[in-house]
Design a protein around this motif. Structure first.
Motif, PDB file in Angstrom:
ATOM      1  N   GLU A 277       0.821  -1.210   0.000  1.00 43.78           N
ATOM      2  CA  GLU A 277       0.000   0.000   0.000  1.00 43.78           C
ATOM      3  C   GLU A 277       0.855   1.261   0.000  1.00 43.78           C
ATOM      4  N   ILE A 278       0.376   2.222  -0.771  1.00 44.47           N
ATOM      5  CA  ILE A 278       1.027   3.531  -0.840  1.00 44.47           C
ATOM      6  C   ILE A 278       0.057   4.565  -0.293  1.00 44.47           C
ATOM      7  N   GLU A 279       0.536   5.424   0.574  1.00 40.09           N
ATOM      8  CA  GLU A 279      -0.274   6.557   1.026  1.00 40.09           C
ATOM      9  C   GLU A 279       0.454   7.817   0.554  1.00 40.09           C
ATOM     10  N   HIS A 280      -0.137   8.459  -0.426  1.00 42.01           N
ATOM     11  CA  HIS A 280       0.484   9.674  -0.986  1.00 42.01           C
ATOM     12  C   HIS A 280      -0.209  10.884  -0.379  1.00 42.01           C
ATOM     13  N   TYR A 281       0.535  11.699   0.366  1.00 46.68           N
ATOM     14  CA  TYR A 281      -0.037  12.839   1.082  1.00 46.68           C
ATOM     15  C   TYR A 281       0.056  14.072   0.200  1.00 46.68           C
ATOM     16  N   VAL A 282      -1.092  14.748   0.042  1.00 47.11           N
ATOM     17  CA  VAL A 282      -1.125  15.809  -0.948  1.00 47.11           C
ATOM     18  C   VAL A 282      -1.943  16.987  -0.403  1.00 47.11           C
ATOM     19  N   ASP A 283      -1.596  18.161  -0.866  1.00 46.60           N
ATOM     20  CA  ASP A 283      -2.316  19.381  -0.502  1.00 46.60           C
ATOM     21  C   ASP A 283      -3.732  19.306  -1.083  1.00 46.60           C
ATOM     22  N   PRO A 284      -4.776  19.386  -0.245  1.00 44.43           N
ATOM     23  CA  PRO A 284      -6.149  19.249  -0.779  1.00 44.43           C
ATOM     24  C   PRO A 284      -6.493  20.350  -1.791  1.00 44.43           C
ATOM     25  N   GLU A 285      -5.764  21.454  -1.725  1.00 42.86           N
ATOM     26  CA  GLU A 285      -6.064  22.553  -2.659  1.00 42.86           C
ATOM     27  C   GLU A 285      -5.264  22.448  -3.942  1.00 42.86           C
ATOM     28  N   ASN A 286      -4.349  21.484  -3.981  1.00 44.04           N
ATOM     29  CA  ASN A 286      -3.535  21.357  -5.192  1.00 44.04           C
ATOM     30  C   ASN A 286      -3.121  19.905  -5.363  1.00 44.04           C
ATOM     31  N   LYS A 287      -3.919  19.157  -6.115  1.00 41.54           N
ATOM     32  CA  LYS A 287      -3.620  17.736  -6.301  1.00 41.54           C
ATOM     33  C   LYS A 287      -2.892  17.475  -7.619  1.00 41.54           C
ATOM     34  N   ASP A 288      -2.208  18.504  -8.136  1.00 41.85           N
ATOM     35  CA  ASP A 288      -1.351  18.281  -9.300  1.00 41.85           C
ATOM     36  C   ASP A 288      -0.172  17.402  -8.891  1.00 41.85           C
ATOM     37  N   HIS A 289       0.394  16.719  -9.871  1.00 42.31           N
ATOM     38  CA  HIS A 289       1.546  15.872  -9.587  1.00 42.31           C
ATOM     39  C   HIS A 289       2.740  16.357 -10.404  1.00 42.31           C
ATOM     40  N   PRO A 290       3.902  16.530  -9.745  1.00 40.48           N
ATOM     41  CA  PRO A 290       5.066  17.098 -10.451  1.00 40.48           C
ATOM     42  C   PRO A 290       5.503  16.293 -11.673  1.00 40.48           C
ATOM     43  N   ARG A 291       5.224  14.987 -11.689  1.00 41.56           N
ATOM     44  CA  ARG A 291       5.676  14.166 -12.825  1.00 41.56           C
ATOM     45  C   ARG A 291       4.522  13.774 -13.744  1.00 41.56           C
ATOM     46  N   PHE A 292       3.410  14.482 -13.646  1.00 41.81           N
ATOM     47  CA  PHE A 292       2.256  14.115 -14.463  1.00 41.81           C
ATOM     48  C   PHE A 292       2.563  14.185 -15.965  1.00 41.81           C
ATOM     49  N   ALA A 293       3.380  15.181 -16.352  1.00 42.43           N
ATOM     50  CA  ALA A 293       3.709  15.355 -17.774  1.00 42.43           C
ATOM     51  C   ALA A 293       4.335  14.084 -18.370  1.00 42.43           C
ATOM     52  N   VAL A 329     -11.326  11.582 -14.488  1.00 48.15           N
ATOM     53  CA  VAL A 329     -10.504  11.271 -13.317  1.00 48.15           C
ATOM     54  C   VAL A 329     -10.270  12.585 -12.592  1.00 48.15           C
ATOM     55  N   ASP A 330     -10.476  12.570 -11.275  1.00 43.26           N
ATOM     56  CA  ASP A 330     -10.595  13.818 -10.526  1.00 43.26           C
ATOM     57  C   ASP A 330      -9.383  14.730 -10.557  1.00 43.26           C
ATOM     58  N   ASN A 331      -8.184  14.152 -10.463  1.00 41.14           N
ATOM     59  CA  ASN A 331      -7.013  15.028 -10.350  1.00 41.14           C
ATOM     60  C   ASN A 331      -5.760  14.343 -10.879  1.00 41.14           C
ATOM     61  N   GLN A 332      -4.702  15.138 -11.052  1.00 39.64           N
ATOM     62  CA  GLN A 332      -3.447  14.643 -11.627  1.00 39.64           C
ATOM     63  C   GLN A 332      -2.822  13.529 -10.795  1.00 39.64           C
ATOM     64  N   THR A 333      -2.866  13.683  -9.466  1.00 35.13           N
ATOM     65  CA  THR A 333      -2.199  12.675  -8.641  1.00 35.13           C
ATOM     66  C   THR A 333      -2.865  11.313  -8.792  1.00 35.13           C
ATOM     67  N   LEU A 334      -4.183  11.309  -8.728  1.00 30.98           N
ATOM     68  CA  LEU A 334      -4.907  10.055  -8.945  1.00 30.98           C
ATOM     69  C   LEU A 334      -4.590   9.503 -10.340  1.00 30.98           C
ATOM     70  N   GLY A 335      -4.611  10.371 -11.345  1.00 28.89           N
ATOM     71  CA  GLY A 335      -4.310   9.964 -12.721  1.00 28.89           C
ATOM     72  C   GLY A 335      -2.896   9.424 -12.866  1.00 28.89           C
ATOM     73  N   TYR A 336      -1.950  10.097 -12.225  1.00 30.12           N
ATOM     74  CA  TYR A 336      -0.561   9.661 -12.275  1.00 30.12           C
ATOM     75  C   TYR A 336      -0.431   8.233 -11.753  1.00 30.12           C
ATOM     76  N   PHE A 337      -1.094   7.986 -10.617  1.00 31.91           N
ATOM     77  CA  PHE A 337      -0.990   6.655 -10.028  1.00 31.91           C
ATOM     78  C   PHE A 337      -1.701   5.589 -10.866  1.00 31.91           C
ATOM     79  N   LEU A 338      -2.815   5.950 -11.503  1.00 29.72           N
ATOM     80  CA  LEU A 338      -3.474   4.960 -12.374  1.00 29.72           C
ATOM     81  C   LEU A 338      -2.494   4.497 -13.456  1.00 29.72           C
ATOM     82  N   VAL A 339      -1.754   5.431 -14.017  1.00 29.80           N
ATOM     83  CA  VAL A 339      -0.784   5.058 -15.064  1.00 29.80           C
ATOM     84  C   VAL A 339       0.353   4.226 -14.473  1.00 29.80           C
TER      85      VAL A 339
END
Lengths: 660, 660
Positions: A277-293, A329-339
């Motif tokens: 299990e991974i728990e990724h802690y993220v700012d609720p106001e900014n769920k962008d992911h630095p490596r999403f690109a 998909v709600d946000n970049q972080t969730l999307g990043y992890f799906l990939v």
């Protein structure tokens, strides 16, 4: 490879024979839902976990933990597991057999619908291939609810209205609580499927194994149902370890336990299992992911909730960049992890054609989740949830912080002070206390727990009501609050530090399920010989990389075997010497079943010129070269610096030695 | 490095601050004996386990398993754990505080002896440095029995006879059962150490965590106290997997549980722990090991039982070849594993000067063991048992086979048929049944369970007693057997297959204890600055291999950090980018405490000429070269293809950049 001709019984037999896994305590009769991994299963698991660590922990610099399994009850009370991690069970009143109530109702109604379809077919004199009408939205869900015992299917035609009612109940079977299930059992006159006996009313059964810590017997403990809680409890230390930087992730690989009411479907529904299990802690106001690109162009096959609610199962093939942009998909972080999950699963050998991401419907979500996408893998049991990717929001950190009074927050210096208008409450103690007397504390607790939005509402209610309003205090009673007791107003606040509770995005891997799906996807039989099963694991996860065997028991071969094995070992290539006295062909067949990708044979020519043969599992093609060359080729193959196709281009195929 | 100046409190503080480990559920107040490993502790553990797998499982082609933790009671009843895996506890009758009875007696008597020594010193007017007289044989044992609560030491002189009696009791404290401990508590008037209250009589407490499997509540289960039982239960499948060849070994890494009465001493005595266990199955008639020649010249430091019985602790430094030849170590297989254990422990960084192998005294042995050598590591808690190497004989396989009626044996075709004389029993059913009637079954069971030797004895008894003898049947009653009911005679038997139950040699590793000892052995402080702790882990087990940091927060450094980190990652070299805004010196200090062996710094010169500095942890020396070169050097260092000394010879030392 589809499962068109797939025969699960044959694969199961192979997996048992080759000791990939076996029921635990088998010589004692076994215990449902408990399995042991034998040598090849254990090595497969170790290789998959090793790759998981590389792919997630090392690649993303996650903070790995190894926490206690035995957990005091208080922790799981706070997390909600003591109250909500339950299933409903009911009992055959005569035999005492216990059923999971929702599965029971589901099984019986499905059997009746099947019986109805049979009767209608008979009536029409047709023997159409189609069985009961598929219930699309239900069919879209995972197969964990596949019927265990549904009783006999008898061809009885149902009224159209009844049929429709059953279908509608089945579509929302996850929504019924104990009372609802009781009502269904009575309304539809549901009996114990095999005996026809009456059933008890459903009672709640907690799925955690209970124990007691220490000698006093007073400290109740549970075996953890997930590895997540240990990670949340360490949040403060983790943030500190990460030099107070956000976002970051913690991770844990370990055993978890669920005391299932009636485990079944082999490795898919068990009582003890390895999770990652991974728990990724993220700012609720900014769920962008630095490596999403890096991942945005990757296409995934999605099954969003709105499609399911329309009763459809068509997959949407879309790049994750577009999916996030279109808010599927709600946000970049969730999307990043799906990939990242997709890349991991396909790398270990899951067939991408049999992998999809399904969004949870709101009624399926765990008590802590606010959005969830499951990586589902298609197997002979249907689509199986193998990785849950949930947005647990701030739920866990908030409840643990509230219970322990430990601040589980991030404090971030603001680039410049933030001035804002905020609804604030002030208590006029001189009036408040004397007026409310003993109730003062309970009312104060209720007031101070109000959110800003609730304060605003309360203020309006008081203004509309001559400066007073009723409020429910924490003692459960209602009290009147007046504007000489409290002041609620919009005030100007200047903040230099922003304090927030992070949200948590959680990819949670069920390793046993993934391994089972991988075994199904890797399995096929040799053309024209269905007795000869092969498990085509990718080399990187294959239990053993290379078989080393002599052509026969001839003494002159022995020193070569040891020499080759020790060369391979020095290069970290796991290998097995097989000098059992069976034919080379039989040894190869055994190692095909074990999924060993390469095989070296020592024969009489080896003794003469130092050459050996190297055989590849899937093609059964061979080359013959000097030991030194073969070892180098093997090293490159195992380290994925070359492919078997390249090897075939470079070296002549060897055919002389008859092996097959 | 000795522990002369070692300050445990300072190391503990470092380990907590850097989150090597921490009490589990800390924000809930914690639970004694449960710990979580944080990121560096978890990585250290993963690296040690990885090496363990290479060193044992891959090197020896062991069959690794991954078995269930939750174990039905029946299995552990058979293995003896339900009855014998217990400690004695007693209670303060007023406060309810619970003590482990033997520790309590031990602590109180030791305190009295110390008080006596103090009083004698005071009497003599000397303040000699020596405290209580050491009790040699006891002192030689492991530190697990180190006093927790012994109450106040008061300077009271004891009679010489009493002093001697205490000393003698302490020397054999492991020998007392509940009655013995009760007697000691009464005889020596032992009270609750802190309150002086009376104590309850000692009662037996089973150290296994109990739970219940499934929804009925009728199937009792325990969390396994060792990983061994799962291996034994799979013996038949393992032997088959190994193509029926002997000898071979199975292995398992996993969590085990012991519900200690009062856990203490940090990671050394905990309630949940990771073990790594090997079960090597061997022919009881031939315990030679095929690879013994490879290790026979290795010298070990042994403490045999006869030395301990003489009250001495001098170590015997001897080659394992000589030790086996002189029968100090019983057989080659046991000797082979002692060496393999030694090589493993010293490879991960255990100081060989602080490692010894101590033979168990017969009163210490677990209920299943017939000989046992512990690898003990010296720490600030004394000598700690870290790896037990026990000869469990055929105990476990025999009891499980008897209970389940499953044959757990090896069948070996004999090179030529073996003809022998054997005592055999024949029952004359025509007389036997009618004479004994209902008791026939119980008497038959008793007769057929007799060994050859017992048959011979019975035959003699009957012959001496006019052809009849009394025998205790399985129903507990005694019956007369006569020579017209049974025939017992020496018969000639020809066997083509030899059938035997293998003996098991078991090296069992307590990973948490090893990790703690490793941390103590790796710890030192910089000369002249005792605030600056260093953990000099060997590179192979170090949690992170390389730190990557910028000289400052300057923006031009950022791209280099990512580039270097990703190059290292591709080579499988774990690394951490530290761009927290602290000085390079402070970052190095932090990474010294984390045991990171190497550190790369990106500075302004990097931006100009693409060179970076590489610093080594222990020497703090640096070199400066192009990124490509540094990455190659690091690869060779991490893969142990070169040493820092070699690097220092090859590249100029870089001193210009002021870091320290």
């Amino acid at each position: 490879m589809t499962d068109k001709k797939f025969d699960r019984a044959v694969l199961d037999q192979l997996l048992t024979k080759r000791f990939f896994f076996a029921p635990s305590f088998n010589i004692y009769g076994g215990v449902a839902g408990l399995y042991d991994y034998g040598p090849p299963g254990c090595a497969l698991q170790a290789n998959v976990l090793q790759l998981w660590r590389q792919h997630f922990v090392l690649e993303e610099d996650m903070l790995e933990l190894d926490c206690s399994i035995m957990t005091p009850a208080e922790v799981l009370k706070t997390s909600g597991h003591v109250d909500k991690f339950t299933d409903w069970m009911c009992k055959d009143l005569k035999t005492g057999e216990i059923f999971r109530a929702d599965h029971l109702v589901e099984g019986v109604l499905e059997a009746r619908l099947e019986g109805d379809a049979e009767a209608r077919r008979a009536e029409q004199g047709t023997a159409a291939a189609a069985t009961a009408a598929p219930v699309a939205a239900k069919d879209a869900k995972d197969a964990k609810k596949k019927k265990a015992k549904k009783g006999k299917v008898t061809a009885v035609k149902l009224d159209d209205a009844v049929k429709e009612e059953y279908t509608s109940v089945l579509a929302q079977i996850d929504n019924y609580d104990g009372a609802g299930l009781t009502e269904l059992i009575q309304r539809f006159n549901i009996k114990s499927p095999e005996t026809g006996n009456d059933l008890s009313e459903p009672v709640e059964f907690n799925l955690m194994f209970e124990s007691s810590i220490g000698p006093t017997g007073h400290l109740k403990g549970y075996l953890r149902p997930e590895t997540a809680q240990g990670q949340f409890l360490n949040f403060k230390k983790l943030l500190e370890f990460n030099n107070e930087r956000m976002p970051f992730a913690s991770a844990q690989i370990g055993r978890s336990f669920r005391n299932e009411i009636s485990p079944r479907a082999g490795l898919l529904r068990v009582r003890e299992f390895t999770m990652a299990e991974i728990e990724h802690y993220v700012d609720p106001e900014n769920k962008d992911h630095p490596r999403f690109a890096e991942v945005k162009d990757q296409k995934l096959r999605l099954l969003p909730s709105n499609v399911q609610l329309d009763g459809k199962t068509e997959l949407l093939e879309i790049s994750i960049g577009d999916a996030v942009e279109q808010k599927i998909v709600d946000n970049q972080t969730l999307g990043y992890f799906l990939v990242r999950v997709y890349l991991f699963l396909t790398r270990i050998g899951i067939n991408p054609e049999r992998l999809r991401f399904r969004q949870h419907l709101s009624n399926e979500m765990a008590h802590y989740a606010c959005d969830c996408w499951d990586a589902e893998i298609h197997t002979s049991y249907g689509w199986i949830e193998c990785v849950g990717c949930a947005d647990r929001s701030a739920y866990d950190l908030t409840v643990h912080a509230a219970r322990t009074k430990e601040k589980l927050v991030v404090r971030e210096p603001l680039p410049e002070p933030r001035v804002s208008q905020q609804w604030q409450l002030e208590i006029n103690k001189k009036v408040f206390g004397p007026t409310l007397k003993k109730a003062a504390k309970a009312v104060e607790e209720a007031l101070t727990s109000l959110t800003e939005c609730e304060l605003e509402t309360l203020s309006k209610r008081m203004a509309d009501n001559g400066g007073k309003a009723d409020i429910v205090a924490t003692d459960g009673a209602t009290y009147e609050v007046t504007d000489n007791m409290v002041t609620i107003q919009l005030a100007t606040v200047t903040e230099h530090v922003r304090e927030y509770t992070p949200n948590v995005i959680e990819p949670s891997f069920g390793i046993g399920r993934i391994l089972y799906a991988l075994m199904e996807h890797s399995y096929w039989t040799r053309e024209g010989d269905e007795q000869r099963g092969v498990l085509s694991f990718p080399t990187v996860v294959a239990p053993t990389k290379c078989l080393v065997q002599p052509l026969s028991n001839h003494k002159s071969f022995t020193p070569f075997l040891g020499d080759i094995a020790s060369r391979l070992r020095r290069l970290g290539i796991s290998n097995t010497i097989d000098n059992s006295s069976v034919s080379v062909g039989r040894t190869y067949a055994r190692n095909d079943e074990l999924g060993t990708p390469f095989g070296i044979t020592v024969d009489f020519q080896t003794v003469q010129d130092g050459t050996i043969t190297l055989r590849e599992r899937d093609s059964t093609k061979q080359i013959r070269e000097k030991i030194e060359i073969i070892v180098e080729v093997l090293k490159d193959l195992v380290n994925e610096r070359t492919t078997w196709a390249d090897v075939m281009d470079k070296y002549p195929v060897f055919t002389q030695q008859e092996l097959e």
